[in-house]
Design a protein around this motif. Sequence first.
Motif, PDB file in Angstrom:
ATOM      1  N   ALA A   1     -11.713   5.392 -11.170  1.00  0.00           N
ATOM      2  CA  ALA A   1     -10.356   5.787 -10.698  1.00  0.00           C
ATOM      3  C   ALA A   1      -9.889   4.910  -9.524  1.00  0.00           C
ATOM      4  CB  ALA A   1     -10.622   7.384 -10.066  1.00  0.00           C
ATOM      5  N   GLN A   2      -8.775   4.791  -9.451  1.00  0.00           N
ATOM      6  CA  GLN A   2      -8.179   3.852  -8.105  1.00  0.00           C
ATOM      7  C   GLN A   2      -7.830   4.811  -7.067  1.00  0.00           C
ATOM      8  OE1 GLN A   2      -4.892   2.211 -10.081  1.00  0.00           O
ATOM      9  NE2 GLN A   2      -4.716   0.728  -8.720  1.00  0.00           N
ATOM     10  N   PRO A   3      -7.982   4.211  -6.097  1.00  0.00           N
ATOM     11  CA  PRO A   3      -7.534   5.259  -4.687  1.00  0.00           C
ATOM     12  C   PRO A   3      -6.076   5.460  -4.612  1.00  0.00           C
ATOM     13  CG  PRO A   3      -8.576   2.962  -3.982  1.00  0.00           C
ATOM     14  CD  PRO A   3      -8.368   2.940  -5.604  1.00  0.00           C
ATOM     15  N   SER A   4      -5.490   6.101  -5.429  1.00  0.00           N
ATOM     16  CA  SER A   4      -3.944   6.146  -5.529  1.00  0.00           C
ATOM     17  C   SER A   4      -3.613   7.427  -5.919  1.00  0.00           C
ATOM     18  CB  SER A   4      -3.437   5.043  -6.420  1.00  0.00           C
ATOM     19  OG  SER A   4      -3.264   5.538  -7.735  1.00  0.00           O
ATOM     20  N   GLY A   5      -2.455   7.806  -5.731  1.00  0.00           N
ATOM     21  CA  GLY A   5      -1.853   9.202  -6.119  1.00  0.00           C
ATOM     22  C   GLY A   5      -1.927   9.393  -7.495  1.00  0.00           C
ATOM     23  N   TYR A   6      -1.236   8.587  -8.183  1.00  0.00           N
ATOM     24  CA  TYR A   6      -1.250   8.782  -9.632  1.00  0.00           C
ATOM     25  C   TYR A   6      -2.421   8.978 -10.504  1.00  0.00           C
ATOM     26  CZ  TYR A   6       3.796   8.056  -9.591  1.00  0.00           C
ATOM     27  OH  TYR A   6       5.149   7.857  -9.202  1.00  0.00           O
ATOM     28  N   ALA A   7      -3.457   7.949  -9.986  1.00  0.00           N
ATOM     29  CA  ALA A   7      -4.863   7.995 -10.849  1.00  0.00           C
ATOM     30  C   ALA A   7      -5.527   9.200 -10.293  1.00  0.00           C
ATOM     31  CB  ALA A   7      -5.728   6.492 -10.127  1.00  0.00           C
ATOM     32  N   LEU A   8      -5.547   9.828  -9.281  1.00  0.00           N
ATOM     33  CA  LEU A   8      -6.172  10.946  -8.812  1.00  0.00           C
ATOM     34  C   LEU A   8      -5.492  12.289  -9.363  1.00  0.00           C
ATOM     35  CD1 LEU A   8      -7.148  10.029  -5.159  1.00  0.00           C
ATOM     36  CD2 LEU A   8      -8.733  10.011  -7.131  1.00  0.00           C
ATOM     37  N   ARG A   9      -4.541  12.107  -9.714  1.00  0.00           N
ATOM     38  CA  ARG A   9      -3.854  13.447 -10.161  1.00  0.00           C
ATOM     39  C   ARG A   9      -4.334  13.653 -11.640  1.00  0.00           C
ATOM     40  NH1 ARG A   9       0.119  17.053  -8.346  1.00  0.00           N
ATOM     41  NH2 ARG A   9       0.416  18.172 -10.598  1.00  0.00           N
ATOM     42  N   GLY A  10      -4.473  12.627 -12.232  1.00  0.00           N
ATOM     43  CA  GLY A  10      -4.891  12.707 -13.988  1.00  0.00           C
ATOM     44  C   GLY A  10      -6.419  13.401 -13.975  1.00  0.00           C
TER      45      GLY A  10
ATOM     46  N   ASP B   1      -8.391   7.721   3.348  1.00  0.00           N
ATOM     47  CA  ASP B   1      -8.777   9.102   3.995  1.00  0.00           C
ATOM     48  C   ASP B   1      -8.237  10.025   3.073  1.00  0.00           C
ATOM     49  OD1 ASP B   1      -8.269   7.912   7.610  1.00  0.00           O
ATOM     50  OD2 ASP B   1      -9.968   7.634   6.114  1.00  0.00           O
ATOM     51  N   MET B   2      -7.090   9.839   2.602  1.00  0.00           N
ATOM     52  CA  MET B   2      -6.485  10.795   1.779  1.00  0.00           C
ATOM     53  C   MET B   2      -7.152  10.951   0.387  1.00  0.00           C
ATOM     54  SD  MET B   2      -2.245   9.813   1.400  1.00  0.00           S
ATOM     55  CE  MET B   2      -1.009  10.199   2.729  1.00  0.00           C
ATOM     56  N   VAL B   3      -8.009   9.757  -0.276  1.00  0.00           N
ATOM     57  CA  VAL B   3      -8.603   9.857  -1.080  1.00  0.00           C
ATOM     58  C   VAL B   3      -9.756  10.653  -1.071  1.00  0.00           C
ATOM     59  CG1 VAL B   3     -10.133   8.295  -2.922  1.00  0.00           C
ATOM     60  CG2 VAL B   3      -7.842   7.687  -2.335  1.00  0.00           C
ATOM     61  N   ASP B   4     -10.455  10.524   0.129  1.00  0.00           N
ATOM     62  CA  ASP B   4     -11.718  11.277   0.320  1.00  0.00           C
ATOM     63  C   ASP B   4     -11.426  12.497   0.470  1.00  0.00           C
ATOM     64  OD1 ASP B   4     -13.058   8.496   2.487  1.00  0.00           O
ATOM     65  OD2 ASP B   4     -13.268   8.962   0.544  1.00  0.00           O
ATOM     66  N   LYS B   5     -10.201  13.066   0.890  1.00  0.00           N
ATOM     67  CA  LYS B   5      -9.791  14.409   1.024  1.00  0.00           C
ATOM     68  C   LYS B   5      -9.745  15.027  -0.371  1.00  0.00           C
ATOM     69  CE  LYS B   5      -6.201  16.582   3.364  1.00  0.00           C
ATOM     70  NZ  LYS B   5      -5.015  16.294   3.856  1.00  0.00           N
ATOM     71  N   VAL B   6      -9.010  14.329  -1.124  1.00  0.00           N
ATOM     72  CA  VAL B   6      -8.628  14.826  -2.502  1.00  0.00           C
ATOM     73  C   VAL B   6     -10.131  14.874  -3.225  1.00  0.00           C
ATOM     74  CG1 VAL B   6      -7.537  14.191  -4.728  1.00  0.00           C
ATOM     75  CG2 VAL B   6      -6.340  13.942  -2.720  1.00  0.00           C
TER      76      VAL B   6
ATOM     77  N   PRO C   1     -10.824  -1.812   1.725  1.00  0.00           N
ATOM     78  CA  PRO C   1     -11.187  -1.127   2.929  1.00  0.00           C
ATOM     79  C   PRO C   1     -10.251  -1.024   4.099  1.00  0.00           C
ATOM     80  CG  PRO C   1     -12.582  -2.945   2.289  1.00  0.00           C
ATOM     81  CD  PRO C   1     -11.720  -3.066   1.466  1.00  0.00           C
ATOM     82  N   GLN C   2      -9.217  -2.089   4.269  1.00  0.00           N
ATOM     83  CA  GLN C   2      -8.288  -1.980   5.364  1.00  0.00           C
ATOM     84  C   GLN C   2      -7.233  -0.696   5.206  1.00  0.00           C
ATOM     85  OE1 GLN C   2      -9.442  -4.414   3.460  1.00  0.00           O
ATOM     86  NE2 GLN C   2      -7.775  -6.007   3.408  1.00  0.00           N
ATOM     87  N   ALA C   3      -7.261  -0.366   3.722  1.00  0.00           N
ATOM     88  CA  ALA C   3      -6.062   0.946   3.592  1.00  0.00           C
ATOM     89  C   ALA C   3      -6.573   2.159   4.128  1.00  0.00           C
ATOM     90  CB  ALA C   3      -5.738   0.844   2.330  1.00  0.00           C
ATOM     91  N   THR C   4      -6.770   2.257   5.327  1.00  0.00           N
ATOM     92  CA  THR C   4      -7.399   3.444   5.955  1.00  0.00           C
ATOM     93  C   THR C   4      -6.748   4.869   5.541  1.00  0.00           C
ATOM     94  OG1 THR C   4      -6.713   2.908   8.311  1.00  0.00           O
ATOM     95  CG2 THR C   4      -8.976   2.465   7.675  1.00  0.00           C
ATOM     96  N   LEU C   5      -5.376   4.634   5.670  1.00  0.00           N
ATOM     97  CA  LEU C   5      -4.761   5.911   5.394  1.00  0.00           C
ATOM     98  C   LEU C   5      -4.676   6.172   3.949  1.00  0.00           C
ATOM     99  CD1 LEU C   5      -1.159   5.571   7.100  1.00  0.00           C
ATOM    100  CD2 LEU C   5      -2.340   7.707   6.754  1.00  0.00           C
ATOM    101  N   THR C   6      -4.809   5.371   2.990  1.00  0.00           N
ATOM    102  CA  THR C   6      -4.960   5.814   1.623  1.00  0.00           C
ATOM    103  C   THR C   6      -6.469   6.220   1.579  1.00  0.00           C
ATOM    104  OG1 THR C   6      -3.646   3.856   0.957  1.00  0.00           O
ATOM    105  CG2 THR C   6      -4.869   5.099  -0.607  1.00  0.00           C
TER     106      THR C   6
ATOM    107  N   GLU D   1       0.638  -1.234   0.049  1.00  0.00           N
ATOM    108  CA  GLU D   1      -0.125  -0.101   0.013  1.00  0.00           C
ATOM    109  C   GLU D   1       0.791   1.345   0.048  1.00  0.00           C
ATOM    110  OE1 GLU D   1      -3.027  -0.120  -0.933  1.00  0.00           O
ATOM    111  OE2 GLU D   1      -3.395   1.838  -0.838  1.00  0.00           O
ATOM    112  N   VAL D   2       2.020   1.352   0.592  1.00  0.00           N
ATOM    113  CA  VAL D   2       2.976   2.569   0.586  1.00  0.00           C
ATOM    114  C   VAL D   2       3.080   2.869  -0.914  1.00  0.00           C
ATOM    115  CG1 VAL D   2       4.169   2.364   2.701  1.00  0.00           C
ATOM    116  CG2 VAL D   2       4.948   1.260   0.739  1.00  0.00           C
ATOM    117  N   LEU D   3       2.993   2.139  -2.039  1.00  0.00           N
ATOM    118  CA  LEU D   3       3.458   2.526  -3.045  1.00  0.00           C
ATOM    119  C   LEU D   3       2.262   3.258  -3.705  1.00  0.00           C
ATOM    120  CD1 LEU D   3       5.154  -0.477  -4.597  1.00  0.00           C
ATOM    121  CD2 LEU D   3       6.040   1.653  -4.116  1.00  0.00           C
ATOM    122  N   ASN D   4       1.059   3.107  -3.328  1.00  0.00           N
ATOM    123  CA  ASN D   4      -0.208   3.988  -3.858  1.00  0.00           C
ATOM    124  C   ASN D   4      -0.081   5.192  -3.060  1.00  0.00           C
ATOM    125  OD1 ASN D   4      -1.880   2.894  -5.544  1.00  0.00           O
ATOM    126  ND2 ASN D   4      -2.924   1.665  -4.171  1.00  0.00           N
TER     127      ASN D   4
END
Lengths: 256, 256
Positions: B148-157, B193-198, B186-191, A215-218
């Motif tokens: 969209a996948q819950p991830s940095g690169y996917a949300l960026r675009g 939460d970031m996604v919901d914020k973005v 569901p268990q990746a709560t940190l990710t 998950e850190v890669l995400n």
Amino acid sequence: MRIIAVINQKGGVGKTTTSVNLAAGLARRGHRVLLVDLDPQAHATLGLGLDPDTYAGRTMGDALLSEQGGLDGVVVPTYLERLLLAPATLALSKADSLLHTRHFREQRLQQALDGLQGFDYVLIDCQPTLGVLPVNAIVAAHQFLIPAQPSGYALRGLGDLLETLHSIRRFLPGWDYRILLTMVTPQATLTNDMVDKVLEPLRAKVLATRIGRCEVLNRSPMQEHPRDVGTFAPHSRAAYDYQRLTQEIETLWAPH
Amino acid sequence: MRIIAVINQKGGVGKTTTSVNLAAGLARRGHRVLLVDLDPQAHATLGLGLDPDTYAGRTMGDALLSEQGGLDGVVVPTYLERLLLAPATLALSKADSLLHTRHFREQRLQQALDGLQGFDYVLIDCQPTLGVLPVNAIVAAHQFLIPAQPSGYALRGLGDLLETLHSIRRFLPGWDYRILLTMVTPQATLTNDMVDKVLEPLRAKVLATRIGRCEVLNRSPMQEHPRDVGTFAPHSRAAYDYQRLTQEIETLWAPH
Ligand SMILES: Nc1ncnc2c1ncn2[C@@H]1O[C@H](COP(=O)(O)OP(=O)(O)OP(=O)(O)O)[C@@H](O)[C@H]1O
Ligand SMILES: Nc1ncnc2c1ncn2[C@@H]1O[C@H](COP(=O)(O)OP(=O)(O)OP(=O)(O)O)[C@@H](O)[C@H]1O
Ligand SMILES: [Mg+2]
Ligand SMILES: [Mg+2]
């Protein structure tokens, strides 16, 4: 100088994640590395902490369209010593359509990298197509690192990609490729068994290192200042996997 | 007739998986559905059990290049009643480069779908770029489903994509879009939460249904005869998620 294209026309298989983390890994082990972002999405640029939306310097789009070629003024430093970046912005997609009518449009990148001095490795992050930009990478590179996810759609496209590599490189000898399995989930035994069966004929070309789903890669690209996983989460499973990949690539494709 | 483009230039976010499973879900609920494969990778074609490597019939590549247009002879039945397919093969990538010089190249698909009768929904699976083929889908469709996948690169675009949609549709009124979160853990709560914020500023455009990460979705395209998840694994979490998506889309974009 080793030129390695990280390529697969299948989307979302870990090309950018691998480019960024392998480039950083090789730089940490003392090699001088250039990461070339050849994807208009500019995710490798983003992944090393540069914001493609606000970046105003010269980019890969300029380098490919300019007549005298060369990467002058395009290469910029990153937060890691020995790791330099040739960034992209969305404007690179204009280069894609403008190149359609230029002569030798497939050799623009090869010309730009010709005469580049001072690097042990050049890594090229490719976009998920087999259009004019990835073809430029196929012509310019000597080694091909093919990230593939353990899944039906991702494995299906490997045949097309290998055929394209063989046909473009037919007259450019001395090339090689390796397949890197990414996002591997050890518990998904049914899927993993199917993957091993499909990849059996290519067994000699599949790297020993497999990158586990982590998950850190995400999360790292969502940071305010994105970093490679060796910097962002050095004790994570992903940092360990990419360190092993770095060592395997260093041995397989040692700088010359 | 509702024309829905399933689009995102970010690779590997679940466009094809969503196209295939939503198309099948709508057909199972009694609607007449056409799935148009507009990706030269031809994964939607593969996902419905047709082998693009051996398929010899007329394809979307032929339809887009032919002067009189129309989908005559291209549309074929699938294993599901009421679900028809307009298949693609790798040759569609030739259409991509040949279209660069044709007039009204952005309107080829719109012309081909003009006058199409007998369908409640047309779904278009797009390739991971913003090139001439996805632009054809943007011009032809009225609704846009953005996985969209819950991830940095996917949300960026997402920003780039919404900008492109706004600028192309500026003179073509009556369009709408929704974002579908896919591969959610569901268990990746940190990710998460970031996604919901973005996504907070786009909250009204994010669908209530979220598709959980589910291994059967990786396996179904590897079957000898790939099927949608409702057929292949009807009691799986993925089949339940895509059923809920189907109901949400049916309510939001009812056939007219
Ligand atoms: N080993 C991994 N574990 C978990 N997530 C991963 C892993 N590798 C990559 N990811 C995530 O998966 C997504 C796809 O990865 P990435 O963007 O690197 O693929 P890509 O092939 O470069 O995609 P594109 O085709 O759009 O260029 C990203 O959101 C990334 O954060
Ligand atoms: N909810 C899910 N859970 C687990 N795996 C999934 C899920 N959705 C899709 N996948 C898998 O993730 C990969 C990417 O999905 P898919 O190919 O549908 O994305 P795409 O956006 O169409 O990719 P491309 O950009 O290459 O067209 C596939 O291997 C698919 O099997
Ligand atoms: Mg990428
Ligand atoms: Mg797809």
